[in-house]
Motif scaffolding. Structure first.
Motif, short mmCIF file in Angstrom:
data_model
loop_
_atom_site.label_atom_id
_atom_site.label_comp_id
_atom_site.label_asym_id
_atom_site.label_seq_id
_atom_site.Cartn_x
_atom_site.Cartn_y
_atom_site.Cartn_z
N MET A 38 1.92 10.42 2.94
CA MET A 38 0.38 9.80 3.11
C MET A 38 -0.46 10.30 1.98
N TYR A 41 -1.47 7.43 0.01
CA TYR A 41 -1.35 6.07 0.73
C TYR A 41 -2.80 5.59 0.94
N GLU A 102 5.96 2.76 -0.69
CA GLU A 102 5.86 4.09 -0.31
C GLU A 102 7.49 4.42 0.44
#
Length: 186
Positions: A38, A41, A102
């Motif tokens: 993350m 992200y 991702e």
């Protein structure tokens, strides 16, 4: 992007890219709760599977609104979602879209994200009216920069304090890939 009547399932040598459903919430939570995944992200690591369900609802909403599409990345012969990739912020009247991706940390460095990204780029340029795909990447995210550059994207500039996420302003590099460049580089 063109109207999608049936979700396009895409396959590569090692991967199947498919629609993400609520039954995938635990695997999505597994990798989106990882702080390293993350880091770039734009959201804090997920704290519950309910957040994964909200993410899946967002994937469904961008598809319904025709502003994007998100595929779950799975290994062939395994149905577990190990990442996602797709398009968002699609502006049909300008024939452009943003790309995003991702991947679960355990699959980093194996070329999986590149393989998935290259397949959705091929899909966009060969099966939709998209003429430009752009990627917005934080300057410190060198792995993603290398990946899009290898796919033929050109760095077009720095967007200063472009996003406000996780309590801070982020600069983002703008990368672009045009359909005619993709056709030349195939």
């Amino acid at each position: 992007m063109n109207s999608i009547t049936e979700f396009p399932v895409l396959a590569t040598e090692r991967l199947v890219l498919r629609e993400i459903t609520e039954r995938d919430s635990s695997s999505i939570y597994e990798y989106l709760s990882d702080a390293e995944v993350m880091k770039y992200y734009g959201l804090a690591p997920f704290m519950s599977e309910a957040e994964a369900l909200e993410e899946i609802a967002w994937y469904n909403s961008i598809l319904e609104e025709k502003t994007g599409i998100r595929w779950g990345i799975t290994l062939k012969n395994e149905d577990k979602v190990i990442g996602s990739c797709g398009f968002l912020n699609t502006v049909s009247s300008h024939y452009r879209t943003d790309i995003g991706f991702e991947l679960s940390k355990e699959f980093w460095g194996q070329g999986i994200a590149s393989e998935a990204m290259n397949e959705i780029i091929r899909y966009a340029f060969e099966h939709t009216t998209i003429q430009r795909i752009q990627a917005l990447i934080e300057p410190l995210n060198q792995a993603s920069q290398r990946m899009v550059e290898k796919a033929g994207f050109s760095r077009e500039g720095l967007l200063r304090k472009y996003e406000y996420t996780c309590g801070k302003f982020d600069d983002l590099y703008m990368y672009g890939l045009l359909k005619e460049e993709y056709n030349t580089n195939k």
